[in-house]
Design a protein around this motif. Structure first.
Motif, PDB file in Angstrom:
ATOM      1  N   PRO A   1       0.839  -1.202   0.000  1.00 38.14           N
ATOM      2  CA  PRO A   1       0.000   0.000   0.000  1.00 38.14           C
ATOM      3  C   PRO A   1       0.874   1.252   0.000  1.00 38.14           C
ATOM      4  N   GLU A   2       0.340   2.331  -0.555  1.00 37.81           N
ATOM      5  CA  GLU A   2       1.049   3.605  -0.512  1.00 37.81           C
ATOM      6  C   GLU A   2       0.703   4.283   0.800  1.00 37.81           C
ATOM      7  N   VAL A   3       1.722   4.591   1.601  1.00 44.77           N
ATOM      8  CA  VAL A   3       1.503   5.196   2.911  1.00 44.77           C
ATOM      9  C   VAL A   3       2.382   6.436   3.028  1.00 44.77           C
ATOM     10  N   ARG A   4       1.764   7.534   3.447  1.00 45.19           N
ATOM     11  CA  ARG A   4       2.499   8.785   3.663  1.00 45.19           C
ATOM     12  C   ARG A   4       3.333   8.670   4.935  1.00 45.19           C
ATOM     13  N   LEU A   5       4.399   9.441   5.008  1.00 45.13           N
ATOM     14  CA  LEU A   5       5.295   9.423   6.166  1.00 45.13           C
ATOM     15  C   LEU A   5       4.564   9.791   7.448  1.00 45.13           C
ATOM     16  N   ASP A   6       3.780  10.876   7.440  1.00 39.44           N
ATOM     17  CA  ASP A   6       3.094  11.295   8.663  1.00 39.44           C
ATOM     18  C   ASP A   6       2.114  10.232   9.147  1.00 39.44           C
ATOM     19  N   LYS A   7       1.422   9.585   8.238  1.00 38.41           N
ATOM     20  CA  LYS A   7       0.467   8.536   8.616  1.00 38.41           C
ATOM     21  C   LYS A   7       1.202   7.321   9.164  1.00 38.41           C
ATOM     22  N   TRP A   8       2.316   6.929   8.526  1.00 39.92           N
ATOM     23  CA  TRP A   8       3.062   5.760   8.973  1.00 39.92           C
ATOM     24  C   TRP A   8       3.634   5.969  10.380  1.00 39.92           C
ATOM     25  N   LEU A   9       4.133   7.184  10.664  1.00 39.25           N
ATOM     26  CA  LEU A   9       4.667   7.460  12.003  1.00 39.25           C
ATOM     27  C   LEU A   9       3.594   7.308  13.071  1.00 39.25           C
ATOM     28  N   GLN A  10       2.354   7.631  12.729  1.00 34.04           N
ATOM     29  CA  GLN A  10       1.255   7.450  13.679  1.00 34.04           C
ATOM     30  C   GLN A  10       0.886   5.967  13.794  1.00 34.04           C
ATOM     31  N   VAL A  11       0.773   5.265  12.676  1.00 35.16           N
ATOM     32  CA  VAL A  11       0.405   3.849  12.689  1.00 35.16           C
ATOM     33  C   VAL A  11       1.468   3.030  13.423  1.00 35.16           C
ATOM     34  N   ALA A  12       2.751   3.389  13.240  1.00 36.84           N
ATOM     35  CA  ALA A  12       3.850   2.674  13.895  1.00 36.84           C
ATOM     36  C   ALA A  12       4.004   3.091  15.363  1.00 36.84           C
TER      37      ALA A  12
ATOM     38  N   ILE B   1       5.076   5.880  16.657  1.00 38.39           N
ATOM     39  CA  ILE B   1       6.204   6.732  16.987  1.00 38.39           C
ATOM     40  C   ILE B   1       5.650   8.019  17.597  1.00 38.39           C
ATOM     41  N   TYR B   2       4.543   8.495  17.027  1.00 37.24           N
ATOM     42  CA  TYR B   2       3.790   9.627  17.572  1.00 37.24           C
ATOM     43  C   TYR B   2       2.358   9.166  17.794  1.00 37.24           C
ATOM     44  N   LYS B   3       1.707   9.778  18.780  1.00 34.81           N
ATOM     45  CA  LYS B   3       0.366   9.344  19.155  1.00 34.81           C
ATOM     46  C   LYS B   3      -0.681   9.696  18.098  1.00 34.81           C
ATOM     47  N   THR B   4      -0.554  10.859  17.483  1.00 37.20           N
ATOM     48  CA  THR B   4      -1.529  11.278  16.489  1.00 37.20           C
ATOM     49  C   THR B   4      -0.838  11.681  15.199  1.00 37.20           C
ATOM     50  N   ARG B   5      -1.626  11.721  14.135  1.00 34.78           N
ATOM     51  CA  ARG B   5      -1.089  12.150  12.851  1.00 34.78           C
ATOM     52  C   ARG B   5      -0.723  13.629  12.899  1.00 34.78           C
ATOM     53  N   THR B   6      -1.482  14.403  13.667  1.00 39.70           N
ATOM     54  CA  THR B   6      -1.181  15.821  13.823  1.00 39.70           C
ATOM     55  C   THR B   6       0.187  16.013  14.466  1.00 39.70           C
ATOM     56  N   GLN B   7       0.469  15.238  15.533  1.00 38.77           N
ATOM     57  CA  GLN B   7       1.771  15.336  16.192  1.00 38.77           C
ATOM     58  C   GLN B   7       2.898  14.935  15.253  1.00 38.77           C
TER      59      GLN B   7
ATOM     60  N   ALA C   1      12.429  15.747   6.055  1.00 39.41           N
ATOM     61  CA  ALA C   1      11.426  15.014   5.298  1.00 39.41           C
ATOM     62  C   ALA C   1      10.173  15.854   5.131  1.00 39.41           C
ATOM     63  N   LYS C   2       9.315  15.428   4.222  1.00 38.57           N
ATOM     64  CA  LYS C   2       8.017  16.060   4.037  1.00 38.57           C
ATOM     65  C   LYS C   2       6.949  15.060   4.445  1.00 38.57           C
ATOM     66  N   ALA C   3       5.860  15.575   5.015  1.00 33.46           N
ATOM     67  CA  ALA C   3       4.791  14.717   5.516  1.00 33.46           C
ATOM     68  C   ALA C   3       4.165  13.884   4.406  1.00 33.46           C
ATOM     69  N   SER C   4       4.145  14.394   3.203  1.00 31.82           N
ATOM     70  CA  SER C   4       3.464  13.711   2.101  1.00 31.82           C
ATOM     71  C   SER C   4       4.337  12.667   1.400  1.00 31.82           C
ATOM     72  N   ARG C   5       5.555  12.485   1.855  1.00 28.84           N
ATOM     73  CA  ARG C   5       6.455  11.530   1.195  1.00 28.84           C
ATOM     74  C   ARG C   5       5.884  10.110   1.303  1.00 28.84           C
ATOM     75  N   ILE C   6       5.867   9.406   0.203  1.00 36.47           N
ATOM     76  CA  ILE C   6       5.382   8.029   0.171  1.00 36.47           C
ATOM     77  C   ILE C   6       6.546   7.112   0.549  1.00 36.47           C
TER      78      ILE C   6
END
Length: 146
Positions: free
Chosen positions: A14-25, A27-33, A50-55
């Motif tokens: 699947p294509e996953v953005r960096l900010d979303k992956w950090l939340q799913v993994a 590393i941070y509690k929320t995608r906003t953080q 890095a940029k949040a939108s990086r795949i």
């Protein structure tokens, strides 16, 4: 789906953005953080901010600065949606950077150890836990030579 994916039997990643992956993994509690940390320059890929939108793709190297710690993550798997804590730990491998104290004098080594224990105490107090833990106090006392 390409012909190659159909014939090989492999599931496409699947294509996953960096900010979303950090939340799913977790590393941070929320995608906003995670987005705020990326914007603040606390997350790097390939030595650059890095940029949040990086795949992401499996094998990517990510450097995350959280407080006084630096975490070096290697992406092992991608998940587009939140998963259980045990599964989240399987999404990456981590290596923490520890300063090398070999070239320092004994006094300098003691000073670095004291500063690290004080950093842990400050991080604990920032989390709302108040005073240093018993372990932190022992480390501080040991570093001060008491």
């Amino acid at each position: 789906m390409t012909d190659r994916e159909r014939t090989s039997g492999e599931k496409p990643q699947p294509e996953v953005r960096l900010d979303k992956w950090l939340q799913v993994a977790r590393i941070y509690k929320t995608r906003t953080q995670s987005g705020e940390a990326i914007t603040a320059g606390h997350v790097k890929m390939d030595g650059a901010n890095a940029k949040a939108s990086r795949i992401l793709k499996a094998g990517d190297q990510i450097e995350v600065r959280k407080g006084s710690r630096r975490l070096y993550l290697t992406v092992l798997a991608l998940e587009p949606k939140p998963v259980a804590k045990e599964k989240a730990r399987e999404l990456y491998s981590v290596r923490e950077e520890h300063e090398n104290l070999d070239g320092l004098s004994p006094e300098q080594q003691q000073y670095v150890k004291l500063m690290r224990s004080m950093d842990r105490a400050q991080e604990a107090s920032r989390k709302g836990q108040g005073r240093p833990t018993k372990r932190d106090r022992r480390d501080i006392d040991r570093a001060k030579g008491r």
